[in-house]
Design a protein around this motif. Structure first.
Motif, PDB file in Angstrom:
ATOM      1  N   ASP A 109      -9.550  -4.717   5.289  1.00 36.02           N
ATOM      2  CA  ASP A 109      -8.590  -3.656   5.035  1.00 36.02           C
ATOM      3  C   ASP A 109      -7.286  -3.983   5.759  1.00 36.02           C
ATOM      4  O   ASP A 109      -7.272  -4.363   6.932  1.00 36.02           O
ATOM      5  CB  ASP A 109      -9.157  -2.322   5.525  1.00 36.02           C
ATOM      6  N   TYR A 110      -6.171  -3.826   5.068  1.00 36.50           N
ATOM      7  CA  TYR A 110      -4.882  -4.194   5.651  1.00 36.50           C
ATOM      8  C   TYR A 110      -4.581  -3.430   6.926  1.00 36.50           C
ATOM      9  O   TYR A 110      -3.927  -3.949   7.844  1.00 36.50           O
ATOM     10  CB  TYR A 110      -3.761  -3.971   4.627  1.00 36.50           C
TER      11      TYR A 110
ATOM     12  N   GLY B 172      -6.797  -0.429  -0.993  1.00 33.17           N
ATOM     13  CA  GLY B 172      -8.012  -0.970  -0.408  1.00 33.17           C
ATOM     14  C   GLY B 172      -7.839  -2.387   0.094  1.00 33.17           C
ATOM     15  O   GLY B 172      -6.889  -2.701   0.806  1.00 33.17           O
ATOM     16  N   THR B 173      -8.762  -3.251  -0.295  1.00 33.92           N
ATOM     17  CA  THR B 173      -8.706  -4.656   0.122  1.00 33.92           C
ATOM     18  C   THR B 173      -8.305  -5.579  -1.032  1.00 33.92           C
ATOM     19  O   THR B 173      -8.398  -6.804  -0.912  1.00 33.92           O
ATOM     20  CB  THR B 173     -10.074  -5.113   0.670  1.00 33.92           C
TER      21      THR B 173
ATOM     22  N   GLU C  35       0.828  -1.203   0.000  1.00 33.82           N
ATOM     23  CA  GLU C  35       0.000   0.000   0.000  1.00 33.82           C
ATOM     24  C   GLU C  35       0.861   1.250   0.000  1.00 33.82           C
ATOM     25  O   GLU C  35       0.606   2.196  -0.756  1.00 33.82           O
ATOM     26  CB  GLU C  35      -0.938   0.014   1.201  1.00 33.82           C
TER      27      GLU C  35
END
Length: 221
Positions: free
Chosen positions: A52-53, A31-32, A24
């Motif tokens: 979500d991370y 996002g996911t 990210e």
């Protein structure tokens, strides 16, 4: 952690999350979307679906058998792409980590179903003179897994038509490095196409590249 030494520990689970967060930060994923798996004996650890991370915790990482068995009950739902992760790890004993993502430039090429040719010598880091595009199939399906496995024959990466990209490696760190390198390569190729046609390294030039890459570590493909 060295290749082949992974065990299911909180530290490894956190390392998977950290790799997701790193993607990210480097704008490799958002996002996911995307997912990561790591081999642990006769199982794999894989990121859960739709989380979500930033709020993922080690307990959310899903353990799944590499055979046709189901995950132990009480766990979160595994990533929708668990099938090609499992099939890659089953098919390639030297591979211990799989990273899938939707980086912008890789995905743009995948939308056009355009492979990455030998426009830069770093193409050799992926096992040959081009990065192929796996044929399109619906996400999460056996057909997609079959297409990805076919494209990863003698390769450490492939694009996925109208989808994204996947890379493999003997370690999690190396897989993450390959995904970043793949997107960098794709970005260079896409940029070069905006003002001309890039020169493609010929067969003799690529033969020398691959000879030089023999010591770079491609035993995991």
């Amino acid at each position: 952690m060295s290749a082949g030494s992974y065990a299911d520990t909180p530290e490894l689970r956190q390392a998977i999350i950290d790799a997701c967060l790193s993607m990210e930060r480097q704008q490799i994923n958002q996002g996911t979307s995307g997912n990561i798996s790591v081999r642990v004996g006769d199982q794999m650890l894989i990121t859960p679906s739709g989380v979500d991370y930033a709020r993922m915790t080690p307990e959310m990482i899903v353990a799944m058998p590499l055979d046709d068995g189901a995950p132990e009950p009480g766990q979160m739902k595994p990533s929708s792409e668990w099938r090609f992760h499992r099939d890659i790890l089953r098919d390639k004993p030297a591979v211990h980590a799989v990273v899938h993502a939707h980086p912008v430039n890789c995905t743009a090429l995948a939308m056009n179903r355009t492979e990455i040719p030998a426009c830069h010598y770093m193409i050799g880091a992926f096992g040959g003179d081009m990065v192929p595009v796996a044929d399109y199939a619906l996400f999460g399906t056996a057909d997609l897994s079959d297409n990805v496995l076919k494209s990863l024959k003698n390769r450490a990466a492939c694009l996925m038509a109208n989808h994204g990209a996947v890379v493999i490696a003997d370690t999690l760190n190396r897989a993450l490095w390959r995904m970043v390198e793949l997107e960098t390569l794709a970005k260079g190729y896409v940029t070069s196409l905006t003002f001309g046609q890039p020169h493609i390294l010929n067969g003799d030039e690529m033969a020398k590249v691959m000879e030089a890459f023999a010591d770079y570590g491609l035993k995991d493909i």
